[in-house]
Design a protein around this motif. Sequence first.
Motif, short mmCIF file in Angstrom:
data_model
loop_
_atom_site.label_atom_id
_atom_site.label_comp_id
_atom_site.label_asym_id
_atom_site.label_seq_id
_atom_site.Cartn_x
_atom_site.Cartn_y
_atom_site.Cartn_z
N HIS A 1 0.81 -1.22 0.00
CA HIS A 1 0.00 0.00 0.00
C HIS A 1 0.85 1.27 0.00
CE1 HIS A 1 1.08 -0.41 4.21
NE2 HIS A 1 0.81 0.88 4.35
N ASP B 1 4.96 12.50 11.34
CA ASP B 1 3.55 12.33 10.93
C ASP B 1 2.67 13.49 11.41
OD1 ASP B 1 3.80 10.00 9.55
OD2 ASP B 1 3.11 8.70 11.18
N GLY C 1 0.52 4.46 16.14
CA GLY C 1 1.66 5.33 15.85
C GLY C 1 1.23 6.63 15.20
N ARG D 1 -5.28 1.69 25.48
CA ARG D 1 -4.24 2.36 24.67
C ARG D 1 -4.57 3.85 24.52
NH1 ARG D 1 -2.49 0.10 18.69
NH2 ARG D 1 -0.34 0.86 18.72
#
Length: 281
Positions: free
Chosen positions: A28, A118, A145, A171
């Motif tokens: 991808h 990011d 992430g 999380r």
Amino acid sequence: MTNSNMPRICEVNGKTRVVVILAYPATHVRTPTFFNALAAARDLNAVLVPWQVAPEQLASVMDSLRHVENLAGVIVTIPHKQSIAGLCDELEGIAASLQVANVARRMADGRFIGRMYDGAGFAAGMKREGIELAGCSVLLLGAGGAGTAVADALLDAGVGRLAILNRNRERAEELVRRLRDIHPQSKMEAVDDPRGNWDIVVNSTSLGLHAEDPLPIDPDCLPRGCTVAEVIMQPDETALLRAARERGCRIHKGVHMVTAQIELLAEFLLGSEAKTEGISH
Ligand SMILES: NC(=O)c1ccc[n+]([C@@H]2O[C@H](COP(=O)([O-])OP(=O)(O)OC[C@H]3O[C@@H](n4cnc5c(N)ncnc54)[C@H](OP(=O)(O)O)[C@@H]3O)[C@@H](O)[C@H]2O)c1
């Protein structure tokens, strides 16, 4: 960069600096298209190639890469962003505070220095598209992430409220705890209910990569008029974005996050020759 008349890749020769992008799966990844076009357009002798590396092999691959002298560094994507942080010799900036990285530069002595772009890429992409973040009420789907970095960037940009919803709630709670240390004044929480008066909803989960994936949120929970943003860039328009558009929401594609950060990645990996203007770290 997407002009078809432009060279798409530099001429590879013995002096070419190599960057690899580690992913699993790697089918991808679109970053090489953008990185190689940028390198070619700027006459940089550098190339980015995708490597499909399983999570359990990441440590040994990174160890071997220490010995590759023409390696400028590695970019990593799903599912390696948290593991890579533990494999770097040093982390800088937000990568150090959040223990997550998406790039590691190889130093001449074989050490790796990690950073996380990011979040900067996501915020710069929103800004380039004229979407204001300051004061907004934001629902963030996912706490992996990419979600970690996006959450930090949203708080940096001064959103008024950040709600994080993740399949694994613990999380999301852990992420909120870590973000509170960095942004003690900001309003944030982990939530279970996707309904709310959101100005912006961001999908940072990996749901949408595959045609058979369920939507990460029931479109009925999207307030009319809100902006729905994706981190997924393949497919270009995910099922979530399609559903949001049909509901009358403004949509923001995942591709903006990568085009905005590719210049930062190139500059970090290749040095000042790749230097860019206009995006802050
Ligand atoms: N556009 C860009 O520049 C850019 C940059 C970075 C990443 N990305 C994309 O962002 C996506 C996430 O990457 P990442 O590195 O953050 O991955 P990651 O660390 O593995 O996190 C994956 C996230 O997706 C959630 N998730 C996975 N499967 C799910 C399911 N079946 N139902 C509900 N939630 C699910 C996970 O929830 P749990 O915690 O419950 O497992 C977690 O929040 C990938 O598609 C990647 O390609 C795009």
